[in-house]
Design an enzyme around this catalytic site. Structure first.
Site, PDB file in Angstrom:
ATOM      1  CG  HIS A   1       3.114   3.503   8.551  1.00 40.53           C
ATOM      2  ND1 HIS A   1       3.074   4.566   7.656  1.00 40.53           N
ATOM      3  CD2 HIS A   1       2.348   2.820   8.548  1.00 40.53           C
ATOM      4  CE1 HIS A   1       2.914   4.058   6.817  1.00 40.53           C
ATOM      5  NE2 HIS A   1       2.550   2.569   6.650  1.00 40.53           N
TER       6      HIS A   1
ATOM      7  NE  ARG B   1       7.149   0.567   5.427  1.00 42.43           N
ATOM      8  CZ  ARG B   1       5.809   0.508   4.919  1.00 42.43           C
ATOM      9  NH1 ARG B   1       5.764  -1.132   4.455  1.00 42.43           N
ATOM     10  NH2 ARG B   1       4.669   1.020   5.051  1.00 42.43           N
TER      11      ARG B   1
ATOM     12  NE  ARG C   1      -1.721  -2.193   3.335  1.00 42.34           N
ATOM     13  CZ  ARG C   1      -1.638  -3.976   2.309  1.00 42.34           C
ATOM     14  NH1 ARG C   1      -2.733  -4.200   1.839  1.00 42.34           N
ATOM     15  NH2 ARG C   1      -0.533  -4.697   2.631  1.00 42.34           N
ATOM     16  CB  THR C   2       3.463   2.634   2.579  1.00 41.30           C
ATOM     17  OG1 THR C   2       2.643   1.754   3.300  1.00 41.30           O
ATOM     18  CG2 THR C   2       3.954   4.433   2.774  1.00 41.30           C
TER      19      THR C   2
ATOM     20  CE  LYS D   1      27.140  -4.493  -4.821  1.00 39.42           C
ATOM     21  NZ  LYS D   1      27.530  -3.448  -5.924  1.00 39.42           N
TER      22      LYS D   1
HETATM   23  N1   CP Z   1      -0.305  -0.378   6.016  1.00 46.23           N
HETATM   24  C1   CP Z   1       0.519  -0.084   5.480  1.00 46.23           C
HETATM   25  O1   CP Z   1       1.359   0.320   5.888  1.00 46.23           O
HETATM   26  O2   CP Z   1       1.080  -1.727   4.432  1.00 46.23           O
HETATM   27  P1   CP Z   1       2.238  -1.576   3.832  1.00 46.23           P
HETATM   28  O3   CP Z   1       2.583  -2.155   4.948  1.00 46.23           O
HETATM   29  O4   CP Z   1       1.390  -3.095   2.825  1.00 46.23           O
HETATM   30  O5   CP Z   1       2.368  -0.650   2.691  1.00 46.23           O
END
Ligand code: CP
Length: 308
Positions: free
Chosen positions: A137, A109, A59-60, A87
């Site tokens: 998040h 991320r 999603r993100t 590396k």
């Molecule tokens: N909600 C969420 O962060 O989903 P993903 O891990 O698929 O990005």
């Protein structure tokens, strides 16, 4: 142009209620754009954004990329499996090399809590946190709160339940911070082993009784059990978790009112949530995903104006 008070979006901890309101007002305008036949605006033309994902995401990652493309930014994607950090290169060197190619903003991320805050002190670009380990998040919390407001109006005084694996959840922490800033009452519910001891100091109620908690809330945000982050077993089995804390139709039918059901994804159907709840008219799970693009467009747009 109105801008956020911060150069980066590292976490909800750092932003003000005024910032959140500005993001929501901007996202409403972008949501209108996304419902037009031509879903694109030139706002970030000539801005280049790198999406660095050192952890899995569906999603993100897709949501950020779509948000960037809808704003006419140039986009490069980079994942851990193809990265030279494998590396031995440091994260700071990796990012500074990417920025040397005239990249303006970083969406990242990373599995390490605090990676973004550390990076922000060593690179000259806006950093947007797309999830840092079990820490925060922020865009998920913003899209969740935005979706809640769309459904039930002003969150001030509303009862919001966050249930499941709170201990390992960056979504839970960012949601709590965001909801408290917006005046909501927040309760967490789950097995005692999955509720952190410090959580009450955040002004959050704690309950281990899922039926009582569902009866208390206006909105329930259901979290996944994050087995991949559990070095030891915090619950006897997924089956026992599901029996004790899983959200099913008979639990909802036993309530004397209707509540809104949310889930940040990815869902484990039949564990924390049953399909007849996830796919019911009470669920706004796909509206959350839809709103994620507008929220991320708003964050990118507002931060892009902050470049010195
Ligand atoms: N909600 C969420 O962060 O989903 P993903 O891990 O698929 O990005």
């Amino acid at each position: 142009m109105s801008l956020l008070s911060q150069k980066h979006l590292l976490g909800i901890q750092d932003i003000s209620k005024a910032d959140i309101r500005l993001i929501f007002e901007t996202a409403k305008q972008f949501k209108e754009v996304l419902n037009r036949p031509i879903k694109k605006v030139p706002s970030l033309r000539d801005i280049t954004i790198a999406n660095l994902f050192f952890e899995n995401s569906t999603r993100t990652r897709v949501s950020f990329e779509l948000a960037e493309k809808r704003l006419s930014a140039d986009v490069v994607n980079f994942s851990a499996s193809s990265s030279s950090t494998k590396k031995g290169e440091t994260l700071i060197d990796t990012v500074n090399n990417i920025l040397a190619m005239k990249v303006d903003m970083i969406v990242m991320r990373h599995p390490s809590p605090g990676a973004h805050a550390m990076l922000s002190k060593h690179v000259d670009a806006q950093i947007i946190n797309a999830g840092d380990g079990t820490h925060e998040h922020p865009t998920q919390a913003l899209l969740d709160a935005f979706s809640m407001e769309e459904k039930v109006g002003d969150l001030n005084g509303k009862n919001v339940l966050i249930c499941g694996d709170v201990k390992h959840s960056r979504v839970a922490l960012s949601n709590i911070l965001c909801l408290k800033k917006l005046g909501a009452k927040v309760r967490v519910c789950g097995p005692p082993t999955l509720i952190p001891k410090y959580i009450e100091s955040m002004g959050v109620q704690v309950s281990y009784d899922i039926k009582d908690s569902l009866a208390w809330c206006d909105i329930a945000n259901v979290l996944r059990i994050q087995l991949e982050r559990q070095d030891i077993k915090y619950i006897p089995s997924l089956r026992e978790y599901s029996i004790a804390f899983g959200i099913n139709k008979s639990l909802l039918n036993s309530l004397k009112k209707e509540i809104v059901i949310m889930h940040p994804g990815p869902m484990n159907r039949g564990v924390e949530i049953d399909s007849d709840v996830a796919d019911s008219e009470h669920s706004i799970i796909l509206q959350q995903v839809e709103n994620g693009v507008a929220i991320r467009m708003a964050v990118l747009y507002l931060l892009a104006g902050k470049k010195e």
